[in-house]
Design a protein around this motif. Sequence first.
Motif, PDB file in Angstrom:
ATOM      1  N   THR A   1       4.619  22.434  69.074  1.00 51.89           N
ATOM      2  CA  THR A   1       4.657  23.734  68.580  1.00 51.89           C
ATOM      3  C   THR A   1       5.631  24.762  69.767  1.00 51.89           C
ATOM      4  OG1 THR A   1       2.807  23.670  67.363  1.00 51.89           O
ATOM      5  CG2 THR A   1       3.544  25.723  67.875  1.00 51.89           C
ATOM      6  N   VAL A   2       6.457  25.157  69.139  1.00 50.64           N
ATOM      7  CA  VAL A   2       7.249  26.169  69.888  1.00 50.64           C
ATOM      8  C   VAL A   2       7.055  27.685  69.602  1.00 50.64           C
ATOM      9  CG1 VAL A   2       9.491  26.920  70.919  1.00 50.64           C
ATOM     10  CG2 VAL A   2       8.956  24.478  70.419  1.00 50.64           C
ATOM     11  N   THR A   3       6.472  28.418  70.593  1.00 51.25           N
ATOM     12  CA  THR A   3       6.251  29.849  70.126  1.00 51.25           C
ATOM     13  C   THR A   3       7.299  30.775  70.992  1.00 51.25           C
ATOM     14  OG1 THR A   3       3.970  29.428  69.753  1.00 51.25           O
ATOM     15  CG2 THR A   3       4.524  31.709  70.340  1.00 51.25           C
TER      16      THR A   3
ATOM     17  N   GLY B   1       8.028  34.356  66.376  1.00 52.94           N
ATOM     18  CA  GLY B   1       7.934  33.184  65.521  1.00 52.94           C
ATOM     19  C   GLY B   1       7.402  31.899  66.221  1.00 52.94           C
ATOM     20  N   THR B   2       7.273  30.778  65.268  1.00 58.19           N
ATOM     21  CA  THR B   2       6.953  29.403  65.892  1.00 58.19           C
ATOM     22  C   THR B   2       7.660  28.479  65.175  1.00 58.19           C
ATOM     23  OG1 THR B   2       5.045  29.504  64.267  1.00 58.19           O
ATOM     24  CG2 THR B   2       4.478  30.203  66.498  1.00 58.19           C
ATOM     25  N   TRP B   3       7.788  27.367  65.753  1.00 55.18           N
ATOM     26  CA  TRP B   3       8.528  26.177  65.110  1.00 55.18           C
ATOM     27  C   TRP B   3       7.468  24.802  65.648  1.00 55.18           C
ATOM     28  CZ3 TRP B   3      12.636  22.951  68.126  1.00 55.18           C
ATOM     29  CH2 TRP B   3      12.953  22.019  67.432  1.00 55.18           C
ATOM     30  N   SER B   4       7.331  24.234  64.550  1.00 56.90           N
ATOM     31  CA  SER B   4       6.330  23.135  64.774  1.00 56.90           C
ATOM     32  C   SER B   4       6.820  21.831  64.113  1.00 56.90           C
ATOM     33  CB  SER B   4       4.958  23.161  64.145  1.00 56.90           C
ATOM     34  OG  SER B   4       4.226  24.352  64.775  1.00 56.90           O
ATOM     35  N   PHE B   5       6.450  20.622  64.486  1.00 50.84           N
ATOM     36  CA  PHE B   5       6.906  19.232  64.009  1.00 50.84           C
ATOM     37  C   PHE B   5       6.013  18.457  64.477  1.00 50.84           C
ATOM     38  CE2 PHE B   5       9.852  19.631  67.478  1.00 50.84           C
ATOM     39  CZ  PHE B   5       9.692  18.617  68.114  1.00 50.84           C
TER      40      PHE B   5
ATOM     41  N   ALA C   1      14.179  35.311  75.813  1.00 54.28           N
ATOM     42  CA  ALA C   1      13.215  34.879  74.990  1.00 54.28           C
ATOM     43  C   ALA C   1      12.386  33.840  75.820  1.00 54.28           C
ATOM     44  CB  ALA C   1      13.700  34.064  73.766  1.00 54.28           C
ATOM     45  N   ASP C   2      11.085  34.469  75.873  1.00 52.42           N
ATOM     46  CA  ASP C   2       9.973  33.770  76.504  1.00 52.42           C
ATOM     47  C   ASP C   2       9.492  32.391  75.404  1.00 52.42           C
ATOM     48  OD1 ASP C   2       7.933  32.730  78.171  1.00 52.42           O
ATOM     49  OD2 ASP C   2       6.756  34.752  78.157  1.00 52.42           O
ATOM     50  N   LEU C   3       9.902  31.445  75.700  1.00 52.20           N
ATOM     51  CA  LEU C   3       9.406  30.276  74.861  1.00 52.20           C
ATOM     52  C   LEU C   3       8.202  29.688  75.612  1.00 52.20           C
ATOM     53  CD1 LEU C   3      13.011  28.762  73.687  1.00 52.20           C
ATOM     54  CD2 LEU C   3      11.599  30.229  72.422  1.00 52.20           C
TER      55      LEU C   3
END
Length: 641
Positions: free
Chosen positions: A544-546, A596-600, A520-522
């Motif tokens: 933000t993590v993509t 997907g993405t993850w943001s906080f 997985a290329d984060l």
Amino acid sequence: MCSASYPCPASAAPGANQSVLGGGGRTAIAPTYAAADGVSVSGAGGFGAGSCPAATQGDCRFFGTSAATPSSAGVAALVLDASGGPGSLTPSALTAVMTANATDRGTPGTDNAFGAGVLDAFSAATGRADLSVTKNCLPNGDAPAGVLNPCSITVTNSGPAIARAVTLRDDIQSTTGFTVATSSTGCTAPAGTQSGNATATCALGDLGANTSITIEISERSNEPQDLADTAKVSSGTIDPNPSNNSASDTLHVVGAAEVSIVKTAPATATAGGQITWTSTVSNAGPSTATGVVVRDVLPAAVTVVSVTASTGSCTAGVPGNSSQPTTCSFGNVASGASPTMTVVATIDPGFTGSMHNDAVVSSTTADPDTGNNSATVSTTVAASADLSVTMVDSPDPVLAGRPLTYTLTVRNNGPSTAKDVSLVDVLPGAVDFTSVAVTSGSGTCVHVTIPIDPPEHQVECLLGTILPGAGPTTVVIQTLVKPATPAGSISDSATVDSSTNDPVSSNDTASATTLVNTKADLRMALTSDKDVYKPSATIVYTATVTNVGPSDAAAPTVTIALPDIKAAVYVFDTAGCTKAGQTLTCPRPTSLAAGGTWSFNVHLLVKGNKGVVTTSATVASATLDDAPANNSITRTVKIGK
């Protein structure tokens, strides 16, 4: 003559030429006939006993063979003179006349004392018997081979005298073997098979004037030929007309050969395999069968491999064409011989059912029974096709989230045509179906979802008919390994089937196990709501993590390095992070799907009046990331009015 000094053996057979041991090693021969003894002679030359020269009967008598020999010579001279003079009779014919007319003495018949008897000069010199012979061999036309064909011979004495010691000689000339037989009284025929010439003889005894006697001599030939037959009669009586003493006839023997054929074949055979037919020709005779030919009409659903014969030559015909049969020419087949014809053929792979083969034998020699000149055999042909399937997965290993191709190859190893061929590939649950194509051969395929829990899916192909040995049928199935698939292995299996019997089931199924790796290329991003903040203002960072993929990233964790507390202090975050010193650790409880993405957010309070606030963020996961350069980022904002 035999005497007390030279006795004839009592055991000698009458008429045989016998000798007895004489004095001083001499031998004495039993007489052919007896002549006058003790006769009165002139006494000339000192011959004779008693008062010589003889004045009256009984004087100067002459005894023994010295007297009998000149007496016999005198009788012979009289017979020759009566017959026509010197040379009119051969020595054997002259002897026959003299012995036939001799007066029997002593033991009846020829014996070793008197021979044939005492010579009778009058009878021998004056008797006349006109013998004639006629001959008729039946049938008058063609004579069948292998049977005794009779020749009737009639001897007639037209007189005037009795014909003494009549003999018949029947000479038969041929070009090949034959046999002779007779049951007539006094006749003998040579035993066994004769070749070239043969002679039957008959001792007919005395034949009265104006009487006839008929005898029968039969002849048999197994081969066609002409038997030239000449009968000759003779006797011990002078024949005034020897021109009618012989008669001829010819038997024209025609050949006959009882030719038959028997054909064998296996009861069962396999389509696409070989079949062997054997035809056995038999000649029951009696003659040699000439120009023997077997014509075999092969069924249409075969291809000739070879045609051989135990003798002769063969030519392959056109299967299914009665006007172009497969033939073997055996030439001449002797009586009792049994040549064979063997045909090897390959059955069409698509044929099933009953297969018939018909053969006929013929000969240029007449065949008395043609009912056994043909033969038919039947073979039940069944199909058997050894189907096989192989599978290749590519790539292997594969990354979760990347395409995975399955290449399936179906072959028919024969020997028969495979009909209604189907292929089913049960896909692993860890892949998503993309496409399917038949890239070689022919067929149609569909993707089917089976509504069970959990659902299964498979590719079903109808490949139709596949010929044995034909190019392979290739099916290519494109799939995508689900990004969420964990590292490990996945398996795919495929099975080929057909309505045709498959003798080898072990190669009907193929499978492939693929090693699955994850990556997985984060990519880490950190932004703020402003670039410049006033003293005591609140900085709102957005982390933000993509996941560029291809695989899902297992529970990624973001670590934030907070700024110096003199510049800004941590207030709170929206990710449930844990603060330890100036490090903020923010774990994601679930995987981050590929794409997907993850943001906080993280809130900081500005403490200074001027300067900059620097904050860094780094993301990490248990899933391999081979591009770590984009896993970290630093954000700097200014403080001022």
